[in-house]
Design an enzyme around this catalytic site. Structure first.
Site, short mmCIF file in Angstrom:
data_model
loop_
_atom_site.label_atom_id
_atom_site.label_comp_id
_atom_site.label_asym_id
_atom_site.label_seq_id
_atom_site.Cartn_x
_atom_site.Cartn_y
_atom_site.Cartn_z
N CYS A 1 0.91 3.35 3.19
CA CYS A 1 1.59 2.61 4.25
C CYS A 1 3.10 2.61 4.00
O CYS A 1 3.90 2.72 4.93
CB CYS A 1 1.08 1.17 4.31
N CYS B 1 0.85 -1.18 0.00
CA CYS B 1 0.00 0.00 0.00
C CYS B 1 0.89 1.23 0.00
O CYS B 1 1.77 1.36 0.85
CB CYS B 1 -0.90 -0.02 1.23
#
Length: 437
Positions: free
Chosen positions: A366, A363
């Site tokens: 992230c 991600c």
């Protein structure tokens, strides 16, 4: 002499008492952080110098083929994979968490939540070119890594807050499992499961290690805990009509930190967060002389902005130096000179490997915050390992012995800001948990 286990929980989440490996109590950290540090670090990280972070989010994972869980718009992330039956580790895990990561709804949600907001004004783009010319004119004596990559871009951290993205399941667990199993100093006999929510079997992971190696493990565990607290505190509670409701998810917090649900492991995780906070706080207090020198500025091209930012930074450093119970970093690597040098190098190599694992996070948002906080911790360790070089800094010129890049400075302050926010958010969770009792 180190204070051993004297930490109590009263009730479940109210950590009290003295931390091990240092002479400092939880209550003092809470008061110091929530009333003195947290308000200052929030103001500081909103300044232009600290809000823009240059990062390469397109580097391929160097350890395994990309198996990221969802196609995230504008982030060049691969779509959800079919879990292969030839991979017994993932197949077993997948059967335990059926539908945890392949639900189309989850995938579509993560497309939105994990996307990077790349909005920048024309003014900002012109300013970045000026910043680059200024930084290139400085003498650097450290590895720049992402900062020199043509694929690196500036990201506005205020437009990309760290919060829940829907990134979970085998891909996320594989990253943390690799960090713990392959990189952390710990007894090989200790088992840590792939799913970080499941408590380990047997004794604590770091109980039989020497201080230096125990410190390293606790730093990584503390970082993991801090990230989990952010995700629990900024959770997507509801969405509709073009609006999203974000807030604390108490059940998610319990799942990760409740001693009853983690067989006591949640307490250890929170302790390690406080320990990491102390390590980075100590580094910030030690690096203050580097910024005290008149020729060191926080350059953005706006003289008034730069001057105000530096004044805020120096005030912040004064607060960090006033903390009365700092971690004693002299106890680390205090053995024989050759052994100490070997341990330092081992620290550096292990940490560099962990930094590279962040390129395997599927991600983009992230990955952004994982890379920033990892670099922030690495910069803190660099400072603690450079005490002599910092003491011998020349007053009116750069030092070949110790130098910080713009990205290291931005990562150091924002990384510590995340830790400060975690401790502040813990106070909010305790209040919520009291209401639900």
């Amino acid at each position: 002499v180190f204070i051993t286990e004297k930490l109590s929980i009263s009730p479940k989440y109210l950590l009290t008492g003295v931390l091990d490996d240092c002479f400092c109590d939880i209550e003092s950290i809470d008061v110091f952080n929530n009333f003195k540090i947290y308000p200052r670090i929030q103001k500081l990280t909103e300044r232009d110098y600290f809000r823009y972070y240059r990062v390469n989010l397109n580097r391929p994972c160097p350890f395994w083929a990309d198996d990221s869980h969802c196609s995230i718009k504008d982030c060049q992330v691969e779509p959800c994979p079919e879990v292969s039956s030839t991979d017994p580790q993932l197949s077993t895990l997948y059967s335990q968490v059926a539908n945890a990561n392949t639900d189309i709804v989850d995938c579509e949600q993560a497309q939105d939540l994990g996307a990077i907001n790349s909005t920048l004004s024309n003014y900002s783009k012109e300013a970045f070119e000026d910043w680059a010319r200024h930084d290139d004119a400085q003498d650097h004596f450290c590895e720049l890594d992402d900062e020199t990559s043509p694929d690196a871009d500036y990201v506005d951290l205020l437009l990309n807050p760290e919060r829940y993205t829907g990134y979970k399941g085998p891909s996320a667990w594989r990253v943390w499992n690799s960090i713990y199993e392959e990189n952390c100093f710990k007894p090989r006999s200790v088992y840590r499961p792939l799913n970080p929510l499941v408590p380990p079997r047997g004794k604590g992971c770091s109980s039989s290690l020497c201080l230096e190696k125990r410190v390293f493990y606790r730093l990584i565990s503390g970082l993991h805990s801090s990230i989990n607290i952010h995700l629990c505190a900024e959770y997507l509670l509801a969405e509709g009509w073009g609006k999203s409701l974000w807030g604390p998810n108490v059940q998610e917090f319990r799942q990760r930190f409740d001693p009853a649900e983690t067989k006591g492991e949640g307490t250890r995780r929170l302790k390690n967060l406080y320990f990491l906070y102390l390590i980075e706080l100590r580094a910030l207090s030690k690096v203050a002389p580097y910024f005290d020198r008149a020729f060191v500025n926080l350059y953005t091209g706006d003289h008034q902005e730069d001057q105000a930012s530096k004044e805020l930074l120096l005030q912040f450093f004064n607060e960090t130096k006033a903390f009365p119970m700092h971690f004693d970093e002299k106890s680390m690597f205090a053995g024989q000179k050759i052994e100490a040098k070997t341990l330092k190098e081992e620290f550096r190599l292990h940490f560099k490997n962990i930094s590279r694992i962040m390129d395997c996070v599927g991600c983009s948002k992230c990955r952004l915050w994982g890379k920033l906080q990892t670099q922030g911790l690495g910069t803190a360790l660099k400072i603690l390992f450079s005490e002599k070089e910092i003491k011998n800094l020349p007053e009116h010129s750069p030092s070949k012995g110790f130098q910080l890049t713009r990205q290291e400075i931005v990562a150091l302050l924002n990384g510590f800001g995340r830790l400060s926010t975690s401790i502040h958010q813990l106070h909010s969770f305790r209040a919520l948990l009291k209401e639900k009792r």
